[in-house]
Write an enzyme that holds these catalytic residues in place. Sequence first.
Site, PDB file in Angstrom:
ATOM      1  N   ASP A   1       0.840  -1.202   0.000  1.00  0.00           N
ATOM      2  CA  ASP A   1       0.000   0.000   0.000  1.00  0.00           C
ATOM      3  C   ASP A   1       0.873   1.249   0.000  1.00  0.00           C
ATOM      4  O   ASP A   1       2.102   1.177   0.089  1.00  0.00           O
ATOM      5  CB  ASP A   1      -0.955  -0.004   1.204  1.00  0.00           C
ATOM      6  CG  ASP A   1      -0.209  -0.017   2.543  1.00  0.00           C
ATOM      7  OD1 ASP A   1       0.570   0.922   2.794  1.00  0.00           O
ATOM      8  OD2 ASP A   1      -0.410  -0.958   3.335  1.00  0.00           O
TER       9      ASP A   1
ATOM     10  N   HIS B   1       8.397  -5.488  -1.463  1.00  0.00           N
ATOM     11  CA  HIS B   1       7.459  -6.406  -2.119  1.00  0.00           C
ATOM     12  C   HIS B   1       6.660  -5.730  -3.227  1.00  0.00           C
ATOM     13  O   HIS B   1       5.670  -6.293  -3.704  1.00  0.00           O
ATOM     14  CB  HIS B   1       6.514  -7.025  -1.085  1.00  0.00           C
ATOM     15  CG  HIS B   1       7.206  -7.979  -0.159  1.00  0.00           C
ATOM     16  ND1 HIS B   1       6.665  -8.405   1.034  1.00  0.00           N
ATOM     17  CD2 HIS B   1       8.420  -8.593  -0.254  1.00  0.00           C
ATOM     18  CE1 HIS B   1       7.511  -9.238   1.629  1.00  0.00           C
ATOM     19  NE2 HIS B   1       8.581  -9.354   0.872  1.00  0.00           N
TER      20      HIS B   1
ATOM     21  N   CYS C   1       0.253  -0.587 -22.775  1.00  0.00           N
ATOM     22  CA  CYS C   1       1.444  -0.118 -22.076  1.00  0.00           C
ATOM     23  C   CYS C   1       1.876   1.244 -22.605  1.00  0.00           C
ATOM     24  O   CYS C   1       1.880   1.478 -23.816  1.00  0.00           O
ATOM     25  CB  CYS C   1       2.566  -1.133 -22.242  1.00  0.00           C
ATOM     26  SG  CYS C   1       4.121  -0.613 -21.491  1.00  0.00           S
TER      27      CYS C   1
ATOM     28  N   THR D   1       5.266  -6.886  12.044  1.00  0.00           N
ATOM     29  CA  THR D   1       5.732  -7.950  11.155  1.00  0.00           C
ATOM     30  C   THR D   1       5.450  -9.322  11.770  1.00  0.00           C
ATOM     31  O   THR D   1       5.393  -9.466  12.990  1.00  0.00           O
ATOM     32  CB  THR D   1       7.234  -7.829  10.873  1.00  0.00           C
ATOM     33  OG1 THR D   1       7.966  -8.006  12.086  1.00  0.00           O
ATOM     34  CG2 THR D   1       7.564  -6.454  10.289  1.00  0.00           C
TER      35      THR D   1
END
Length: 244
Positions: free
Chosen positions: A98, A113, A141, A182
Site C-alpha cells: 500500500d 514487495h 502499455c 511484522t
Amino acid sequence: MRRPNGMIAILTGAGISAESGISTFRDQNGLWENHRVEDVCTPAAFLKQPTVVQRFYNERRRALLSPEVKPNASHQALARLQREYKDGQVVIITQNIDDLHERAGSRQVLHMHGELLKVRCTATGRVFESREDVIHGESKCECCGVVETLRPHIVWFNEMPLYMDVIDEVVQNAGLFVAVGTSGNVYPAAGLVMIAKAHGAETLELNLEPSGNCRDFDRSVYGPASVIVPAWADEVLHGKGPAA
C-alpha cells in the site's frame, strides 16, 4: 539500552496497516473467488490466468483508494520521526504494497514487495503509476504501446524482493533496527534483524503480539500499532523514556 545513534532502519509489515481498514480479500475459508490467494500471486498463475490475476489486483487497488482507507497514527508517527529526527536518517523498509506511508508524508520508503499503485511492463521492465483497473487484452502499455505486457508491480511468491542491495546497506549501517507489525516468518525480511545485530545495532520489536522471531530482538513492546508506535517516536524525539 542506549538511545539511537545515527541511522534508524524501520521494517514495517501488515500489522502497521491493519488499523487502516485494508481488506484481506479472503473469505472465511481463506479463499478469493474459490482460489487460494497463494495460487493467484505467482508468476505461473499470471501466465496461466492473467485475467483472474489482474482482477484480483484491480479489486485490491480500488479498495486501497476507497475513502475509508487512510494512514493511521502509526504511519503519521513514522513520517514525523523522519522529519524531526536530527541525529541521522530514518529509512523505512516495508513489506506492504500500500501507499499509506507516503500518504502520511514519509519519503524514504523502500517497498521490498512492490507497490499496488504501480504496474510494470514485462517487455521493457519500466514501471508506471496506475490508479485505474488493468484489463488484460485491453490496457495498453505506455512505453511499448502493446496490450498484454502490463503486470502488477508486485513481488510474487518465488520472486526476489526489490532493493535488497540497498536494504542490506541500510540495515548494516543502522544504529537502531526496529520492526513494526511484522510476522517474523517471511524471509528475507525476517532475517534483517540478525544482520543488524551482527553489525552492532540495537534492535526493537513493536508488535501486537510476539512475532515468529521475537527472541532475536533486544527489546519488545506489544500493543496496537496506533498506540505503541507514536509513543516510541515520542521517546526518540523528546527523550520520554527508553528509545531502544
